[in-house]
Design an enzyme around this catalytic site. Structure first.
Site, PDB file in Angstrom:
ATOM      1  N   SER A  26     -15.949  74.565  12.973  1.00  0.00           N
ATOM      2  CA  SER A  26     -14.543  74.683  13.388  1.00  0.00           C
ATOM      3  C   SER A  26     -14.380  74.500  14.899  1.00  0.00           C
ATOM      4  O   SER A  26     -13.271  74.597  15.414  1.00  0.00           O
ATOM      5  CB  SER A  26     -13.995  76.053  12.972  1.00  0.00           C
ATOM      6  OG  SER A  26     -14.823  77.087  13.466  1.00  0.00           O
ATOM      7  N   THR A 159      33.928  75.276   6.957  1.00  0.00           N
ATOM      8  CA  THR A 159      33.138  75.800   5.833  1.00  0.00           C
ATOM      9  C   THR A 159      33.057  74.633   4.851  1.00  0.00           C
ATOM     10  O   THR A 159      34.004  73.831   4.779  1.00  0.00           O
ATOM     11  CB  THR A 159      33.800  77.025   5.151  1.00  0.00           C
ATOM     12  OG1 THR A 159      35.023  76.603   4.545  1.00  0.00           O
ATOM     13  CG2 THR A 159      34.094  78.150   6.127  1.00  0.00           C
ATOM     14  N   SER A 281      18.065  51.132  19.090  1.00  0.00           N
ATOM     15  CA  SER A 281      17.570  50.496  17.878  1.00  0.00           C
ATOM     16  C   SER A 281      16.910  49.175  18.256  1.00  0.00           C
ATOM     17  O   SER A 281      17.377  48.483  19.164  1.00  0.00           O
ATOM     18  CB  SER A 281      18.736  50.242  16.923  1.00  0.00           C
ATOM     19  OG  SER A 281      18.452  49.156  16.065  1.00  0.00           O
ATOM     20  N   LYS A 287      23.333  50.529  19.166  1.00  0.00           N
ATOM     21  CA  LYS A 287      22.997  51.868  18.710  1.00  0.00           C
ATOM     22  C   LYS A 287      22.523  52.807  19.825  1.00  0.00           C
ATOM     23  O   LYS A 287      21.809  52.415  20.724  1.00  0.00           O
ATOM     24  CB  LYS A 287      21.880  51.821  17.657  1.00  0.00           C
ATOM     25  CG  LYS A 287      22.290  51.274  16.310  1.00  0.00           C
ATOM     26  CD  LYS A 287      23.415  52.040  15.609  1.00  0.00           C
ATOM     27  CE  LYS A 287      23.011  53.412  15.149  1.00  0.00           C
ATOM     28  NZ  LYS A 287      22.026  53.371  14.066  1.00  0.00           N
ATOM     29  N   GLU A 294      17.074  64.757  15.675  1.00  0.00           N
ATOM     30  CA  GLU A 294      16.554  64.487  14.333  1.00  0.00           C
ATOM     31  C   GLU A 294      15.118  64.991  14.209  1.00  0.00           C
ATOM     32  O   GLU A 294      14.706  65.522  13.175  1.00  0.00           O
ATOM     33  CB  GLU A 294      16.622  62.994  14.029  1.00  0.00           C
ATOM     34  CG  GLU A 294      18.062  62.499  13.894  1.00  0.00           C
ATOM     35  CD  GLU A 294      18.157  60.994  14.010  1.00  0.00           C
ATOM     36  OE1 GLU A 294      17.542  60.296  13.206  1.00  0.00           O
ATOM     37  OE2 GLU A 294      18.842  60.519  14.939  1.00  0.00           O
TER      38      GLU A 294
HETATM   39  N1  ARG Z   1     -15.228  80.226  12.457  1.00  0.00           N
HETATM   40  C1  ARG Z   1     -15.029  81.386  11.642  1.00  0.00           C
HETATM   41  C2  ARG Z   1     -13.542  81.553  11.340  1.00  0.00           C
HETATM   42  O1  ARG Z   1     -12.736  80.990  11.992  1.00  0.00           O
HETATM   43  C3  ARG Z   1     -15.558  82.585  12.347  1.00  0.00           C
HETATM   44  C4  ARG Z   1     -16.065  83.636  11.443  1.00  0.00           C
HETATM   45  C5  ARG Z   1     -17.235  83.199  10.703  1.00  0.00           C
HETATM   46  N2  ARG Z   1     -17.927  84.281  10.087  1.00  0.00           N
HETATM   47  C6  ARG Z   1     -18.880  84.038   9.195  1.00  0.00           C
HETATM   48  N3  ARG Z   1     -19.488  85.049   8.744  1.00  0.00           N
HETATM   49  N4  ARG Z   1     -19.174  82.850   8.806  1.00  0.00           N
HETATM   50  O2  ARG Z   1     -13.177  82.250  10.435  1.00  0.00           O
END
Ligand code: ARG
Length: 462
Positions: A26, A159, A281, A287, A294
């Protein structure tokens, strides 16, 4: 550790499949939590010294190492790019160990990434809650500015998107002011539940080290500590509440946008935006489109989507931590990015909007917006409201046939419908009189609206 930043190699005989590693990692997005993770780690190191787990010198080494990482991050561009760390927590710990060696290897004592990520994310969401609250305030102040620039403007109120009764333009501005006031209250309220410290809950069961959680909470500015370690590591209610508050902000922004999109059309012609916030446009040379508005309307959808994906991700998860929960980050990051830019743009659009006051005044006097006032007039002369409603309905039907407004009919023509109608009816039906009559608290009379605008200024302290 098998390689720098990997936290769990000991019981493994082979490294992860490359695609799995990519799927699992992550760091590509949670690197946004870097500063929050360092703050939480410094507080944890202080807690470890207090608990007698690390010496004073080791704590100093850890804290100055972590501070050094912060400096490195702000002085090197692409600081995160080279790393193949699993997540921000492994990244920080790995970097620290590379930098200071053994003392760094003690930092994770009594802590798990489960309470760490919960702590770090709470710090981050707390910061963003405050930042978004400030942006909502900025938008409220843009609404007050717009109302002040057009203090005398009137508007047809609708309304069913059909002309209903006249209102002051300021009243319309302050309607949105109220929505954003509630949004700010929601943020302030949910902040209390965000601002609870999970650290010390470790993986799920708490820790065997005598960590003074209260003192860590104070150091990090938390209002209190979580009461149950299992709940603390698996609770993401605060994220759902946060995105719910953000969703309502987007609902309000999208309604504001929609009103203005309509008002900018040739059909309404109530509002003109400067070129600065409009687009053209590629095909039609004439336009000028309200794209900014939007997009505000359209972006609401993605925030609602994040809200729903968070609920779906949490539903039915067994206690305690599960990796599913890593999915909360991108949903919240995109929510924050979307809400921040939307609030900012909305304030810019309001600053670039001008009301065509002549046109709105004319619109407020055409389409029988004073019909209710005529009924009220009759009621004041003693006619029961239901009877008055019917009488005025007949008068409106007649006026439509004549191609005239009620106030353009002669007194004798009006008296055909009720002999209670007298000469004073003409004043009663004038736009000013209709507006002035709406004098209940929260109504649109000039007096009430001026009071509300003053109250709005007071609330904003401007
Ligand atoms: N990257 C993980 C999360 O965002 C952190 C926690 C991970 N913990 C684990 N025991 N794998 O949730």
């Amino acid at each position: 550790m098998t390689k720098s930043g990997q936290l769990w190699g000991g019981r493994f005989t082979e490294g992860p499949d490359e695609t799995f590693a990519e799927f699992n990692n992550s760091f590509g997005f949670d690197c946004r939590l870097f500063v929050a993770d360092i703050s939480a780690s410094i507080a944890h190191a202080n807690g470890l010294e207090k608990a007698g787990v690390v010496s004073h010198d080791e704590r100093e080494e850890i804290v100055s190492g972590l501070t050094r990482l912060l400096e490195e991050e702000s002085s090197f561009e692409n600081y995160f790019d080279e790393s193949d760390a699993e997540d921000v927590h492994s990244f920080v710990e790995g970097k620290l160990i590379d930098l200071i060696g053994d003392a760094g290897r003690k930092l994770h004592t009594g802590r798990s990434r489960n309470d760490q990520v919960a702590t770090t994310f709470r710090l981050w969401v707390r910061y963003e809650t405050d930042a978004i609250e400030t942006l909502v305030r900025g938008l409220q102040s843009a609404l007050v500015d717009l109302a002040t620039r057009h203090a005398d403007a009137v508007l047809p109120g609708y309304t069913h998107l059909q002309r209903a009764q006249p209102i002051r333009f300021t009243h319309w501005c302050l309607a949105y002011f109220e929505m954003f006031k509630r949004d700010r209250e929601r943020l302030t309220d949910l902040r209390k539940r965000v601002n609870v410290l999970p650290l010390g809950s470790a993986a799920l069961a708490g820790t065997s080290f005598p960590i003074d959680r209260e003192s860590i909470a104070r150091e990090l500015g938390f209002d209190g500590i979580s009461a149950n370690s299992l709940d603390a590591v698996s609770d993401r209610d605060f994220v759902v509440e946060f995105t719910a508050a953000c969703s309502l902000i987007m609902v309000h922004l999208s309604r504001l946008a929609e009103d203005l999109i309509l008002y900018c059309s040739t059909e309404f012609g109530f509002v003109v935006l400067t070129d600065k916030v409009s687009s053209g446009s590629s095909l039609m040379p004439q336009k000028k489109n309200p794209d900014a508005l939007e997009l505000l309307r359209g972006k609401a959808g993605r925030v609602f989507g994040h809200q729903m994906s968070l609920l779906a991700m949490l539903k039915g998860l067994p206690l305690a931590y599960n990796k599913d929960m890593q999915e909360d980050k991108e949903a919240v990051f995109d929510t924050v990015d979307t809400v921040r830019i939307s609030l900012h743009i909305a304030a810019i659009v309001l600053a670039n909007a001008t009301v065509n006051e002549e046109r709105t005044r004319e619109a407020a006097t055409k389409g029988y917006l004073n019909a209710t006032e005529l009924a009220d007039y009759l009621v004041k002369k003693g006619v029961p409201f239901r009877t008055a409603h019917e009488t005025v309905g007949n008068a409106v039907l007649y006026a439509i046939g004549e191609g005239k407004e009620l106030h353009d009919l002669r007194l004798e023509q009006l008296r055909e419908f009720s002999d209670m109608i007298e000469a004073d009816v003409m004043t009663a039906l004038s736009l000013d009189a209709v507006l002035a009559a709406k004098n209940t608290v929260g109504g649109t009379s000039p007096e009430r609206v001026a009071e509300s605008l003053a109250a709005a200024r007071k609330y904003l302290e401007i």
